[in-house]
Design a protein around this motif. Structure first.
Motif, mmCIF file in Angstrom:
data_model
loop_
_atom_site.group_PDB
_atom_site.id
_atom_site.type_symbol
_atom_site.label_atom_id
_atom_site.label_comp_id
_atom_site.label_asym_id
_atom_site.label_seq_id
_atom_site.Cartn_x
_atom_site.Cartn_y
_atom_site.Cartn_z
ATOM 1 N N GLY A 99 6.067 67.601 97.048
ATOM 2 C CA GLY A 99 6.628 68.947 96.975
ATOM 3 C C GLY A 99 5.561 70.028 96.862
ATOM 4 N N ASN A 100 6.031 71.269 96.910
ATOM 5 C CA ASN A 100 5.115 72.396 96.879
ATOM 6 C C ASN A 100 4.492 72.640 95.513
ATOM 7 O OD1 ASN A 100 5.247 73.042 99.558
ATOM 8 N ND2 ASN A 100 7.013 74.394 99.314
ATOM 9 N N GLY A 101 5.211 72.423 94.440
ATOM 10 C CA GLY A 101 4.684 72.736 93.118
ATOM 11 C C GLY A 101 4.148 71.537 92.381
ATOM 12 N N ASN A 102 3.901 70.454 93.084
ATOM 13 C CA ASN A 102 3.522 69.230 92.402
ATOM 14 C C ASN A 102 2.326 68.581 93.097
ATOM 15 O OD1 ASN A 102 3.645 67.237 90.539
ATOM 16 N ND2 ASN A 102 5.474 66.256 91.342
ATOM 17 N N ARG A 103 1.199 69.304 93.123
ATOM 18 C CA ARG A 103 -0.007 68.811 93.787
ATOM 19 C C ARG A 103 -1.139 68.778 92.757
ATOM 20 N NH1 ARG A 103 1.999 73.027 97.596
ATOM 21 N NH2 ARG A 103 0.877 74.352 96.166
ATOM 22 N N GLN A 104 -1.446 67.603 92.277
ATOM 23 C CA GLN A 104 -2.485 67.480 91.260
ATOM 24 C C GLN A 104 -3.481 66.386 91.636
ATOM 25 O OE1 GLN A 104 -0.275 66.762 87.656
ATOM 26 N NE2 GLN A 104 -0.500 68.897 87.056
ATOM 27 N N VAL A 105 -4.747 66.658 91.290
ATOM 28 C CA VAL A 105 -5.808 65.686 91.525
ATOM 29 C C VAL A 105 -6.697 65.610 90.281
ATOM 30 C CG1 VAL A 105 -5.890 66.017 94.031
ATOM 31 C CG2 VAL A 105 -7.323 67.436 92.554
ATOM 32 N N SER A 106 -7.421 64.515 90.191
ATOM 33 C CA SER A 106 -8.502 64.410 89.214
ATOM 34 C C SER A 106 -9.784 64.308 90.027
ATOM 35 C CB SER A 106 -8.322 63.184 88.310
ATOM 36 O OG SER A 106 -8.423 61.997 89.062
ATOM 37 N N MET A 107 -10.913 64.656 89.427
ATOM 38 C CA MET A 107 -12.174 64.608 90.163
ATOM 39 C C MET A 107 -13.333 64.363 89.220
ATOM 40 S SD MET A 107 -12.252 68.628 91.243
ATOM 41 C CE MET A 107 -10.613 68.531 91.859
ATOM 42 N N ALA A 108 -14.419 63.872 89.808
ATOM 43 C CA ALA A 108 -15.642 63.614 89.041
ATOM 44 C C ALA A 108 -16.836 63.789 89.970
ATOM 45 C CB ALA A 108 -15.614 62.197 88.475
ATOM 46 N N TRP A 109 -17.985 64.125 89.389
ATOM 47 C CA TRP A 109 -19.219 64.306 90.147
ATOM 48 C C TRP A 109 -20.404 64.094 89.228
ATOM 49 C CZ3 TRP A 109 -15.643 67.956 88.924
ATOM 50 C CH2 TRP A 109 -16.027 68.939 88.022
ATOM 51 N N SER A 110 -21.562 63.939 89.815
ATOM 52 C CA SER A 110 -22.776 63.749 89.020
ATOM 53 C C SER A 110 -23.276 65.104 88.512
ATOM 54 C CB SER A 110 -23.860 63.077 89.860
ATOM 55 O OG SER A 110 -24.183 63.902 90.950
ATOM 56 N N ALA A 111 -23.920 65.085 87.354
ATOM 57 C CA ALA A 111 -24.483 66.309 86.775
ATOM 58 C C ALA A 111 -25.624 66.827 87.644
ATOM 59 C CB ALA A 111 -24.984 66.037 85.367
ATOM 60 N N VAL A 112 -25.799 68.136 87.662
ATOM 61 C CA VAL A 112 -26.878 68.781 88.404
ATOM 62 C C VAL A 112 -27.872 69.334 87.389
ATOM 63 C CG1 VAL A 112 -27.472 70.715 89.912
ATOM 64 C CG2 VAL A 112 -25.405 69.375 90.343
ATOM 65 N N THR A 113 -29.129 68.971 87.532
ATOM 66 C CA THR A 113 -30.168 69.478 86.639
ATOM 67 C C THR A 113 -30.225 70.996 86.734
ATOM 68 O OG1 THR A 113 -31.457 67.465 86.940
ATOM 69 C CG2 THR A 113 -32.628 69.388 86.082
ATOM 70 N N GLY A 114 -30.139 71.668 85.591
ATOM 71 C CA GLY A 114 -30.207 73.122 85.546
ATOM 72 C C GLY A 114 -28.859 73.824 85.599
ATOM 73 N N ALA A 115 -27.790 73.089 85.886
ATOM 74 C CA ALA A 115 -26.464 73.705 85.965
ATOM 75 C C ALA A 115 -25.855 73.814 84.566
ATOM 76 C CB ALA A 115 -25.547 72.903 86.871
ATOM 77 N N ALA A 116 -25.354 74.994 84.243
ATOM 78 C CA ALA A 116 -24.659 75.199 82.975
ATOM 79 C C ALA A 116 -23.156 75.000 83.147
ATOM 80 C CB ALA A 116 -24.943 76.603 82.442
ATOM 81 N N ASN A 117 -22.657 75.294 84.348
ATOM 82 C CA ASN A 117 -21.237 75.157 84.671
ATOM 83 C C ASN A 117 -21.099 74.682 86.105
ATOM 84 O OD1 ASN A 117 -19.871 76.262 82.255
ATOM 85 N ND2 ASN A 117 -21.042 78.093 82.781
ATOM 86 N N TYR A 118 -19.853 74.375 86.456
ATOM 87 C CA TYR A 118 -19.536 73.949 87.818
ATOM 88 C C TYR A 118 -18.329 74.736 88.314
ATOM 89 C CZ TYR A 118 -22.655 70.228 86.560
ATOM 90 O OH TYR A 118 -23.762 69.537 86.141
ATOM 91 N N GLU A 119 -18.369 75.100 89.595
ATOM 92 C CA GLU A 119 -17.296 75.868 90.218
ATOM 93 C C GLU A 119 -16.577 74.966 91.213
ATOM 94 O OE1 GLU A 119 -17.669 80.232 91.659
ATOM 95 O OE2 GLU A 119 -18.287 78.954 93.330
ATOM 96 N N ILE A 120 -15.270 74.847 91.056
ATOM 97 C CA ILE A 120 -14.442 74.052 91.969
ATOM 98 C C ILE A 120 -13.797 75.023 92.960
ATOM 99 C CG2 ILE A 120 -12.592 72.364 92.162
ATOM 100 C CD1 ILE A 120 -14.961 71.532 90.321
ATOM 101 N N TYR A 121 -13.967 74.747 94.241
ATOM 102 C CA TYR A 121 -13.537 75.639 95.305
ATOM 103 C C TYR A 121 -12.636 74.861 96.264
ATOM 104 C CZ TYR A 121 -14.102 79.260 98.913
ATOM 105 O OH TYR A 121 -13.890 80.258 99.826
ATOM 106 N N ALA A 122 -11.590 75.509 96.761
ATOM 107 C CA ALA A 122 -10.673 74.843 97.698
ATOM 108 C C ALA A 122 -10.354 75.750 98.871
ATOM 109 C CB ALA A 122 -9.381 74.452 96.992
ATOM 110 N N THR A 123 -10.157 75.135 100.029
ATOM 111 C CA THR A 123 -9.689 75.829 101.226
ATOM 112 C C THR A 123 -8.602 74.986 101.864
ATOM 113 O OG1 THR A 123 -11.213 74.749 102.776
ATOM 114 C CG2 THR A 123 -12.002 76.766 101.693
ATOM 115 N N THR A 124 -7.950 75.550 102.866
ATOM 116 C CA THR A 124 -7.040 74.762 103.686
ATOM 117 C C THR A 124 -7.907 73.882 104.593
ATOM 118 O OG1 THR A 124 -6.983 76.407 105.433
ATOM 119 C CG2 THR A 124 -5.316 76.611 103.683
ATOM 120 N N THR A 125 -7.294 72.994 105.329
ATOM 121 C CA THR A 125 -8.059 72.125 106.231
ATOM 122 C C THR A 125 -8.707 72.900 107.367
ATOM 123 O OG1 THR A 125 -6.041 71.605 107.431
ATOM 124 C CG2 THR A 125 -6.750 70.040 105.731
#
Length: 141
Positions: free
Chosen positions: A66-92
């Motif tokens: 459905g339209n209101g029920n789209r959830q994901v989990s995610m993981a990635w490796s740490a980046v040296t020097g990064a204080a935060n991470y920005e998650i970005y999404a686009t359409t296909t």
């Protein structure tokens, strides 16, 4: 040339050089930080902070109905020097891009997606520095 004239010329050159160094103005949209590699008198150099792309970026679909029920989990490796991470999404098709969230963690247990499917990337942040985006992953295919 007399010694007095040589000394006077050297003082003028030194004064002009000091004025040139202290009078530097940076123009443009550069919001940069630098790490000085040498302190004290003499020459100096600066090195810009480099944030590499997070590796091992994985997206796992939790719910995708459905339209209101789209959830994901995610993981990635740490980046040296990064204080935060920005998650970005686009359409296909690469349109309607938006920042979904910013986090200091390298995992997200449940994130709502604006699109189905959504193409997601993550990149490191440090103050005004933005790193290279990860390889894209698709959520809710």
């Amino acid at each position: 040339m007399s010694a007095a004239r040589v000394t006077f010329a050297a003082v003028l050159v030194a004064t002009a050089w000091t004025t040139a160094i202290t009078g530097i103005t940076l123009v443009g949209a550069a919001k940069a930080e630098a790490a000085w590699l040498k302190s004290g008198p003499g020459t100096a150099a600066a090195r810009a902070l480099t944030l590499t792309a997070p590796s091992s970026f994985t997206v796992t679909t939790i719910r995708c109905t459905g339209n209101g029920n789209r959830q994901v989990s995610m993981a990635w490796s740490a980046v040296t020097g990064a204080a935060n991470y920005e998650i970005y999404a686009t359409t296909t098709t690469g349109t309607n891009g938006q920042v979904l969230t910013t986090t200091a963690a390298t995992t997200i247990a449940s994130l709502d997606l604006p699109y189905r499917p959504a193409v997601i990337t993550v990149r490191g942040l440090n103050t005004n520095w933005r790193g290279v985006a990860s390889d894209p992953a698709t959520g809710c295919p």
